[in-house]
Motif scaffolding. Structure first.
Motif, PDB file in Angstrom:
ATOM      1  N   GLU A 126     -30.084  20.143  31.692  1.00  0.00           N
ATOM      2  CA  GLU A 126     -29.632  19.060  32.571  1.00  0.00           C
ATOM      3  C   GLU A 126     -29.340  19.593  33.962  1.00  0.00           C
ATOM      4  O   GLU A 126     -28.637  20.586  34.123  1.00  0.00           O
ATOM      5  N   GLU A 127     -29.870  18.908  34.962  1.00  0.00           N
ATOM      6  CA  GLU A 127     -29.620  19.280  36.357  1.00  0.00           C
ATOM      7  C   GLU A 127     -28.329  18.618  36.833  1.00  0.00           C
ATOM      8  O   GLU A 127     -28.138  17.421  36.652  1.00  0.00           O
ATOM      9  N   VAL A 128     -27.459  19.418  37.432  1.00  0.00           N
ATOM     10  CA  VAL A 128     -26.209  18.899  37.993  1.00  0.00           C
ATOM     11  C   VAL A 128     -26.262  19.145  39.496  1.00  0.00           C
ATOM     12  O   VAL A 128     -26.355  20.294  39.941  1.00  0.00           O
ATOM     13  N   ASP A 129     -26.254  18.067  40.280  1.00  0.00           N
ATOM     14  CA  ASP A 129     -26.366  18.153  41.732  1.00  0.00           C
ATOM     15  C   ASP A 129     -25.002  17.978  42.396  1.00  0.00           C
ATOM     16  O   ASP A 129     -24.247  17.077  42.048  1.00  0.00           O
ATOM     17  N   PHE A 130     -24.723  18.834  43.351  1.00  0.00           N
ATOM     18  CA  PHE A 130     -23.491  18.748  44.121  1.00  0.00           C
ATOM     19  C   PHE A 130     -23.790  18.120  45.481  1.00  0.00           C
ATOM     20  O   PHE A 130     -24.921  18.207  45.985  1.00  0.00           O
ATOM     21  N   ARG A 131     -22.785  17.506  46.073  1.00  0.00           N
ATOM     22  CA  ARG A 131     -22.965  16.914  47.411  1.00  0.00           C
ATOM     23  C   ARG A 131     -23.369  17.960  48.426  1.00  0.00           C
ATOM     24  O   ARG A 131     -24.024  17.654  49.421  1.00  0.00           O
ATOM     25  N   SER A 132     -22.990  19.200  48.218  1.00  0.00           N
ATOM     26  CA  SER A 132     -23.329  20.283  49.147  1.00  0.00           C
ATOM     27  C   SER A 132     -24.811  20.631  49.109  1.00  0.00           C
ATOM     28  O   SER A 132     -25.298  21.363  49.963  1.00  0.00           O
ATOM     29  N   GLY A 133     -25.510  20.126  48.120  1.00  0.00           N
ATOM     30  CA  GLY A 133     -26.913  20.466  47.945  1.00  0.00           C
ATOM     31  C   GLY A 133     -27.140  21.515  46.868  1.00  0.00           C
ATOM     32  O   GLY A 133     -28.267  21.752  46.438  1.00  0.00           O
ATOM     33  N   ARG A 134     -26.081  22.155  46.425  1.00  0.00           N
ATOM     34  CA  ARG A 134     -26.184  23.149  45.359  1.00  0.00           C
ATOM     35  C   ARG A 134     -26.572  22.462  44.055  1.00  0.00           C
ATOM     36  O   ARG A 134     -26.124  21.358  43.760  1.00  0.00           O
ATOM     37  N   VAL A 135     -27.386  23.127  43.275  1.00  0.00           N
ATOM     38  CA  VAL A 135     -27.849  22.599  41.989  1.00  0.00           C
ATOM     39  C   VAL A 135     -27.595  23.662  40.920  1.00  0.00           C
ATOM     40  O   VAL A 135     -27.874  24.837  41.137  1.00  0.00           O
TER      41      VAL A 135
END
Length: 157
Positions: free
Chosen positions: A128-137
């Motif tokens: 599962e991909e978890v995306d952060f608002r900072s752009g980090r994945v």
């Protein structure tokens, strides 16, 4: 090796024993801390140990309770505002521990009451991909839902 007290009941499957352990954890553990136990193979089936807590929001130390009869572990994930986005996922440390110990992992999210199963022999550790608002994945595993805990047993912080 220290001994954990067993909950009452021997179950036919590992899933049933882990679900029972997690239902006891939901009913008895402080929701501010993770807690958990192990599932052991015993004559006639499987039993879950009573849940313990390391009194930490993240992590419960079960290493000293592992022996050759342990086939799985189980633990809760707290539902704090900071952990809510991650409560449904097995952490990288969770997945690596189960992979290294060749055991199945069970996790109860105290946010939604779902019990998830991660089996390193058949599940990807990073599906599962978890995306952060900072752009980090980052990539984590969410496992498979195998049970649930009724809302009345869940305590919201």
């Amino acid at each position: 090796m220290l001994s954990l007290l067993a909950l009452t009941g021997v179950f036919a499957t590992v899933d049933e024993a882990a679900i029972d352990g997690l239902r006891h954890a939901a009913a008895t553990c402080n929701p501010r801390y993770e807690c958990g136990g192990v599932v052991r193979a015993v004559p006639g089936g499987y039993e879950a140990t009573a849940p313990i807590s390391s009194k930490k929001p993240f992590g419960v130390d079960l290493g000293e309770f592992y022996g050759p009869e342990v086939v799985a572990d189980y633990h809760t994930h707290i539902c704090s505002i900071h952990n809510r986005p991650f409560a449904d996922f097995f952490s990288t440390a969770d997945a690596l521990a189960n992979q290294g110990l060749h055991t199945v992992g069970y996790m109860l999210s105290l946010c939604d009451g779902n019990i998830r199963r991660f089996d390193p022999a058949q599940d990807d550790r990073d599906d599962e991909e978890v995306d952060f608002r900072s752009g980090r994945v980052i990539y984590l595993t969410i496992g498979h839902i195998v049970g649930w805990v009724p809302d009345e047993l869940l305590t919201e912080l």
